[in-house]
Design a protein around this motif. Structure first.
Motif, PDB file in Angstrom:
ATOM      1  N   LYS A   3     -27.416  56.872  19.634  1.00 46.46           N
ATOM      2  CA  LYS A   3     -26.039  56.944  20.108  1.00 46.46           C
ATOM      3  C   LYS A   3     -25.662  55.592  20.710  1.00 46.46           C
ATOM      4  O   LYS A   3     -26.403  55.020  21.504  1.00 46.46           O
ATOM      5  CB  LYS A   3     -25.896  58.053  21.162  1.00 46.46           C
ATOM      6  CG  LYS A   3     -26.452  59.407  20.696  1.00 46.46           C
ATOM      7  CD  LYS A   3     -25.857  59.859  19.356  1.00 46.46           C
ATOM      8  CE  LYS A   3     -26.449  61.185  18.917  1.00 46.46           C
ATOM      9  NZ  LYS A   3     -26.001  61.582  17.566  1.00 46.46           N
ATOM     10  N   ARG A  42     -16.774  59.512  17.548  1.00 45.55           N
ATOM     11  CA  ARG A  42     -17.095  60.482  18.612  1.00 45.55           C
ATOM     12  C   ARG A  42     -17.836  61.676  18.040  1.00 45.55           C
ATOM     13  O   ARG A  42     -18.787  62.184  18.643  1.00 45.55           O
ATOM     14  CB  ARG A  42     -15.814  60.933  19.319  1.00 45.55           C
ATOM     15  CG  ARG A  42     -15.142  59.833  20.143  1.00 45.55           C
ATOM     16  CD  ARG A  42     -14.005  60.393  20.985  1.00 45.55           C
ATOM     17  NE  ARG A  42     -13.331  59.345  21.750  1.00 45.55           N
ATOM     18  CZ  ARG A  42     -12.150  58.828  21.433  1.00 45.55           C
ATOM     19  NH1 ARG A  42     -11.488  59.280  20.359  1.00 45.55           N
ATOM     20  NH2 ARG A  42     -11.613  57.875  22.176  1.00 45.55           N
ATOM     21  N   GLY A  45     -21.364  61.266  17.752  1.00 44.59           N
ATOM     22  CA  GLY A  45     -22.085  61.208  19.020  1.00 44.59           C
ATOM     23  C   GLY A  45     -21.996  59.902  19.762  1.00 44.59           C
ATOM     24  O   GLY A  45     -22.615  59.734  20.817  1.00 44.59           O
ATOM     25  N   HIS A  46     -21.210  58.954  19.264  1.00 44.22           N
ATOM     26  CA  HIS A  46     -21.096  57.656  19.923  1.00 44.22           C
ATOM     27  C   HIS A  46     -20.064  57.712  21.053  1.00 44.22           C
ATOM     28  O   HIS A  46     -19.116  58.503  21.016  1.00 44.22           O
ATOM     29  CB  HIS A  46     -20.694  56.583  18.914  1.00 44.22           C
ATOM     30  CG  HIS A  46     -21.634  56.455  17.751  1.00 44.22           C
ATOM     31  ND1 HIS A  46     -22.980  56.195  17.915  1.00 44.22           N
ATOM     32  CD2 HIS A  46     -21.436  56.569  16.407  1.00 44.22           C
ATOM     33  CE1 HIS A  46     -23.568  56.141  16.732  1.00 44.22           C
ATOM     34  NE2 HIS A  46     -22.648  56.369  15.800  1.00 44.22           N
ATOM     35  N   GLU A  47     -20.259  56.845  22.044  1.00 44.39           N
ATOM     36  CA  GLU A  47     -19.279  56.698  23.120  1.00 44.39           C
ATOM     37  C   GLU A  47     -18.269  55.639  22.683  1.00 44.39           C
ATOM     38  O   GLU A  47     -18.652  54.518  22.356  1.00 44.39           O
ATOM     39  CB  GLU A  47     -19.977  56.268  24.408  1.00 44.39           C
ATOM     40  CG  GLU A  47     -19.042  56.204  25.612  1.00 44.39           C
ATOM     41  CD  GLU A  47     -19.752  55.779  26.889  1.00 44.39           C
ATOM     42  OE1 GLU A  47     -19.064  55.550  27.897  1.00 44.39           O
ATOM     43  OE2 GLU A  47     -21.003  55.640  26.853  1.00 44.39           O
ATOM     44  N   GLN A 326     -20.299  55.450   9.585  1.00 45.62           N
ATOM     45  CA  GLN A 326     -21.602  55.081  10.140  1.00 45.62           C
ATOM     46  C   GLN A 326     -22.214  53.911   9.379  1.00 45.62           C
ATOM     47  O   GLN A 326     -22.821  53.015   9.979  1.00 45.62           O
ATOM     48  CB  GLN A 326     -22.543  56.277  10.107  1.00 45.62           C
ATOM     49  CG  GLN A 326     -23.912  56.019  10.735  1.00 45.62           C
ATOM     50  CD  GLN A 326     -23.836  55.710  12.220  1.00 45.62           C
ATOM     51  OE1 GLN A 326     -23.177  56.411  12.967  1.00 45.62           O
ATOM     52  NE2 GLN A 326     -24.531  54.659  12.658  1.00 45.62           N
TER      53      GLN A 326
END
Length: 341
Positions: A3, A42, A45-47, A326
């Motif tokens: 992440k 998001r 799962g990334h901020e 991704q």
């Protein structure tokens, strides 16, 4: 999959909301690509921190210091309203030793300058229409090598800016009128190239060193009047009512032989390498009725909105939208910038 903290650079005013609820398609058009990318990141799962930029680099520096992103996702297509300044923003990120998605500064600069990119393509013997550049403020005199019909457009503007049916000219008088019009409209130089009658094809390319190409996509001009040139004008690309009226669509190119598909793929990779591109790009091609393929231009960091031609062709290649976003992120992380040694 790890992440990551992802800073997303967008044009000021195009920071997307958290939801599409309550927005019409017309209202969301300016920031739909930004929304799709941020929402997908998001979901992976990334901020994510979207940041609007117009004419000041200070907010980028502050975000790099405070948010400390692992990578910056580049969706900014201009700086201070100048479309060729996106390479300078990427150069700044390199100076700050910050990984980023999409094309490197050299590839952005070369591909955005239509005249310079065509000179490089001709040097590498890559088929592209004959052309001439008419500098702003100079008299319009057509070189003998350019035969009508001709296609008149800005050397730097993108997204079909300034392109209309009047862009195809058949006489020296209309050539001078259109060049003068674009000089006044854009304030910059104008490129005039041989008009190639035929199919309008778009091919996505991804990679830094090892490249992959997506299946060719085609602009289908539907039921446009017979007297209209089959070109991607501003109305054809952006006017939904006009598209519906004339049944204009973009879909997988049909009827291409395996040999033609291989030739197109190799050609697009040659262009990508000749222009020192990285990350991802879209090649605009024209195919004549006899099967000759000409490179019209190379577009670094093309629109990656969900449902648009780049994403659709990627899906046809077996890469769904989430994987595409991704992959673009991964290519940014693996790109070896000069500061990495």
């Amino acid at each position: 999959m790890s992440k990551l903290r992802v800073l997303v650079l967008v044009r000021e005013g195009n920071v997307p909301p958290d939801s599409l609820d309550g927005f019409t398609d017309k209202e969301s058009d300016p920031w739909k690509a930004e929304y799709d990318v941020c929402e997908t990141l998001r979901g992976l799962g990334h901020e994510v921190l979207p940041l609007g930029i117009f004419d000041d680099l200070a907010p980028i520096r502050a975000a790099l210091q405070n948010f400390q992103p692992d990578i910056t996702y580049m969706l900014l297509e201009e700086f201070y309203g100048v479309v060729t300044y996106d390479f300078a923003v990427i150069s700044y990120l390199e100076l700050m030793q910050q990984p980023y998605s999409g094309c490197n500064p050299r590839g952005l600069m070369l591909s955005k300058d239509k005249a310079l990119s065509k000179k490089l393509l001709m040097y590498h013997r890559i088929p592209t229409p004959r052309f001439a550049v008419f500098p702003n403020g100079r008299a319009v005199r057509r070189p003998k090598k350019l035969e009508f019909p001709l296609f008149v457009k800005s050397t730097i503007e993108d997204a079909s800016f300034g392109i209309a049916q009047a862009s195809i000219v058949h006489t020296d008088e209309t050539l001078a009128e259109r060049v003068t019009f674009l000089h006044e409209k854009t304030g910059g130089d104008v490129i005039v190239e041989q008009y190639i009658e035929g199919r309008e094809l778009y091919v996505g390319v991804m990679g830094n060193t090892r490249l992959v190409t997506f299946p060719a996509w085609e602009m289908d001009f539907g039921k446009m009047p017979d007297e209209s040139a089959r070109i991607a004008t501003s109305r054809v690309k952006w006017d939904r009512k006009y598209q519906e009226k004339h049944d204009i669509t973009c879909h997988a190119a049909e009827g291409l032989t395996e040999l033609q598909q291989k030739h197109i793929g190799k050609l697009c990779k040659r262009v990508y390498r000749a222009l020192h591109m990285s990350g991802y790009a879209r090649m605009d091609l024209r195919m004549t009725p006899s099967g000759e393929v000409y490179v019209i231009e190379a577009n670094a960091n093309p629109n990656i909105e969900y449902g648009e031609d780049f994403a659709e062709s990627a899906e046809a290649a077996g890469i769904p939208y989430e994987s595409l976003i991704q992959r673009i992120l991964n290519l940014g992380l693996s790109y070896r910038a000069a500061w990495m040694g």
